[in-house]
Motif scaffolding. Sequence first.
Motif, short mmCIF file in Angstrom:
data_model
loop_
_atom_site.label_atom_id
_atom_site.label_comp_id
_atom_site.label_asym_id
_atom_site.label_seq_id
_atom_site.Cartn_x
_atom_site.Cartn_y
_atom_site.Cartn_z
N ASP A 114 47.06 41.56 29.45
CA ASP A 114 46.58 42.18 30.68
C ASP A 114 45.05 42.27 30.66
OD1 ASP A 114 49.12 42.55 31.61
OD2 ASP A 114 49.09 44.74 31.55
N VAL A 115 44.43 41.88 31.75
CA VAL A 115 42.99 42.03 31.91
C VAL A 115 42.74 43.28 32.76
CG1 VAL A 115 40.86 41.02 32.80
CG2 VAL A 115 42.57 39.56 31.68
N GLU A 117 39.91 46.05 34.35
CA GLU A 117 38.54 46.40 34.71
C GLU A 117 38.38 47.89 34.50
OE1 GLU A 117 36.16 44.47 38.12
OE2 GLU A 117 36.95 46.35 38.92
N ARG A 122 35.03 44.49 31.51
CA ARG A 122 36.33 43.83 31.70
C ARG A 122 36.93 43.60 30.32
NH1 ARG A 122 37.63 39.53 36.40
NH2 ARG A 122 37.03 41.43 37.53
N GLN A 124 40.60 42.96 27.79
CA GLN A 124 41.93 42.34 27.75
C GLN A 124 42.72 42.89 26.58
OE1 GLN A 124 42.17 38.08 26.91
NE2 GLN A 124 43.94 37.90 28.30
N LEU A 158 41.96 46.19 22.54
CA LEU A 158 41.47 45.30 23.59
C LEU A 158 40.27 44.51 23.09
CD1 LEU A 158 41.86 48.45 25.06
CD2 LEU A 158 42.16 46.86 26.95
N LEU A 161 35.93 41.00 27.46
CA LEU A 161 35.63 39.77 28.19
C LEU A 161 34.28 39.84 28.87
CD1 LEU A 161 39.10 39.05 29.85
CD2 LEU A 161 38.26 38.32 27.61
N SER A 176 44.54 40.95 36.03
CA SER A 176 45.51 39.86 35.90
C SER A 176 46.52 40.19 34.82
CB SER A 176 44.81 38.53 35.58
OG SER A 176 44.20 38.57 34.31
N GLY A 209 47.39 35.28 25.16
CA GLY A 209 46.64 36.54 25.21
C GLY A 209 46.84 37.43 24.00
#
Length: 227
Positions: A114-115, A117, A122, A124, A158, A161, A176, A209
């Motif tokens: 999962d990305v 914000e 940002r 992931q 995480l 990004l 996303s 991912g």
Amino acid sequence: MLGTKVATVVSVRVGSIRTHARPAWDEVRSRPWSTAYWKDEVSGPVRVGTLGLAGDHQADKENHGGPQMAVLMYADAHYPAWRALAGLEAMGPGGFGENLTVSDVDETRLCVGDVLEVGGARLQIAAPRGPCADISRRWDAEWLLKRVLTERRTGWYLRVLTEGPVTHGDDVRLVSRPHPGWTVDRVLRLRYEPPRLPADLATAASLAGLAPEWRARFAKLSPAARD
């Protein structure tokens, strides 16, 4: 759901390396315990870089930190249940050594890859947090590590990004979801709770991912790897 707010940052924390006495039950008695597990709350914006939050440190860089474990996130919703247990009455945000405590989501609602914000950054989801004995040492509760694994309330790591600032009260938005169905909880169960379906192991080993260490572990567990 994509692009919508899924959570709120309720606490932002960083930690410096400090030395503590080890609990009496700890088998590692030959040296003091140096750790950055204790995290202090930061009131203003903190920049998140590729290796984590500004001012945050790791004492054991072999097993903690790095691009795949740059930021640790934990569900605020877990803390009331932890506080109900003897010896954990003081546990709250930061109690699991996390950098970001968030509302409304947990391991069953977010997926690896999962990305998100978060403020101006940002991030992931790279992997579940693989809990170690530090959680038991932190709370002088030898039984706690096993309980965390059994209940799979571990938190998640995480990668970064896009660098940027985060602060208390920021929205967390889902940008996303490349691996729907592969929740953090499902990945934890696959690693720590046999029996495992060979098809699940093969799929997990191929999740782009998912952190490389976790993909490699699932590849080794696959029956094809043992043939």
